[in-house]
Design a protein around this motif. Sequence first.
Motif, PDB file in Angstrom:
ATOM      1  N   SER A  13     -97.863  56.205   8.335  1.00  0.00           N
ATOM      2  CA  SER A  13     -96.462  55.888   8.603  1.00  0.00           C
ATOM      3  C   SER A  13     -95.543  57.070   8.298  1.00  0.00           C
ATOM      4  O   SER A  13     -94.498  57.216   8.923  1.00  0.00           O
ATOM      5  CB  SER A  13     -96.024  54.655   7.819  1.00  0.00           C
ATOM      6  OG  SER A  13     -96.169  54.874   6.442  1.00  0.00           O
ATOM      7  N   ARG A  53     -91.905  60.263  10.713  1.00  0.00           N
ATOM      8  CA  ARG A  53     -92.132  58.860  10.360  1.00  0.00           C
ATOM      9  C   ARG A  53     -92.521  58.133  11.632  1.00  0.00           C
ATOM     10  O   ARG A  53     -91.892  58.320  12.681  1.00  0.00           O
ATOM     11  CB  ARG A  53     -90.867  58.251   9.768  1.00  0.00           C
ATOM     12  CG  ARG A  53     -91.002  56.762   9.528  1.00  0.00           C
ATOM     13  CD  ARG A  53     -90.519  56.366   8.153  1.00  0.00           C
ATOM     14  NE  ARG A  53     -90.782  54.958   7.942  1.00  0.00           N
ATOM     15  CZ  ARG A  53     -89.853  54.035   7.801  1.00  0.00           C
ATOM     16  NH1 ARG A  53     -88.575  54.382   7.791  1.00  0.00           N
ATOM     17  NH2 ARG A  53     -90.190  52.779   7.627  1.00  0.00           N
ATOM     18  N   VAL A  55     -93.327  54.326  13.216  1.00  0.00           N
ATOM     19  CA  VAL A  55     -93.200  52.883  13.005  1.00  0.00           C
ATOM     20  C   VAL A  55     -93.780  52.155  14.213  1.00  0.00           C
ATOM     21  O   VAL A  55     -93.808  52.683  15.324  1.00  0.00           O
ATOM     22  CB  VAL A  55     -91.732  52.448  12.771  1.00  0.00           C
ATOM     23  CG1 VAL A  55     -91.178  53.067  11.515  1.00  0.00           C
ATOM     24  CG2 VAL A  55     -90.861  52.788  13.958  1.00  0.00           C
ATOM     25  N   GLU A  59     -91.921  46.300  13.605  1.00  0.00           N
ATOM     26  CA  GLU A  59     -91.883  46.617  12.172  1.00  0.00           C
ATOM     27  C   GLU A  59     -90.437  46.716  11.703  1.00  0.00           C
ATOM     28  O   GLU A  59     -89.597  47.328  12.366  1.00  0.00           O
ATOM     29  CB  GLU A  59     -92.604  47.944  11.926  1.00  0.00           C
ATOM     30  CG  GLU A  59     -92.617  48.401  10.501  1.00  0.00           C
ATOM     31  CD  GLU A  59     -93.337  49.738  10.322  1.00  0.00           C
ATOM     32  OE1 GLU A  59     -93.097  50.376   9.299  1.00  0.00           O
ATOM     33  OE2 GLU A  59     -94.110  50.137  11.206  1.00  0.00           O
ATOM     34  N   GLY A  82     -96.544  52.933  18.913  1.00  0.00           N
ATOM     35  CA  GLY A  82     -95.895  53.667  17.828  1.00  0.00           C
ATOM     36  C   GLY A  82     -94.645  54.368  18.311  1.00  0.00           C
ATOM     37  O   GLY A  82     -94.562  54.816  19.458  1.00  0.00           O
TER      38      GLY A  82
END
Length: 98
Positions: A13, A53, A55, A59, A82
Motif C-alpha cells: 500500500s 501510495r 489504494v 478502500e 489499484g
Amino acid sequence: MARILKHEIPAASEFTLPLYEGSKLLKLDVVNEKAYIWALEDESKPKRGVKFRMVMTGEELNLDPFMVYIGTFILFNGSFVGHLFMDTSVPVAMSIGL
C-alpha cells in the motif's frame, strides 16, 4: 543522458521507488499481471526516494493534499483494481506526463 526506465510497482500500500531527480512519469500499465511505471530519467542526476501510495477500489482512504493521482491499473481480469498516488511533499522536480 536521458533514458526511459521501467519500475515495477510492488504489492504494497505504501512504497518508495528510487527515481532520478527531475524524472518525468510517462505511463502506468500492466505487463504479465504486474504493474509498472515508465519514467523519462536523466541518469546524470542524483537518485531520490519517491514515495507512492496504492489504494484499491472501495478502500477507505484519507489522502494528504500533497498526494497526486498517477493512474489506475487492473490486474487478474478485474479482480484487483489499484489506484496509484505519488507523494509530492518533498519537491524533487518530478513531473507527470500520464
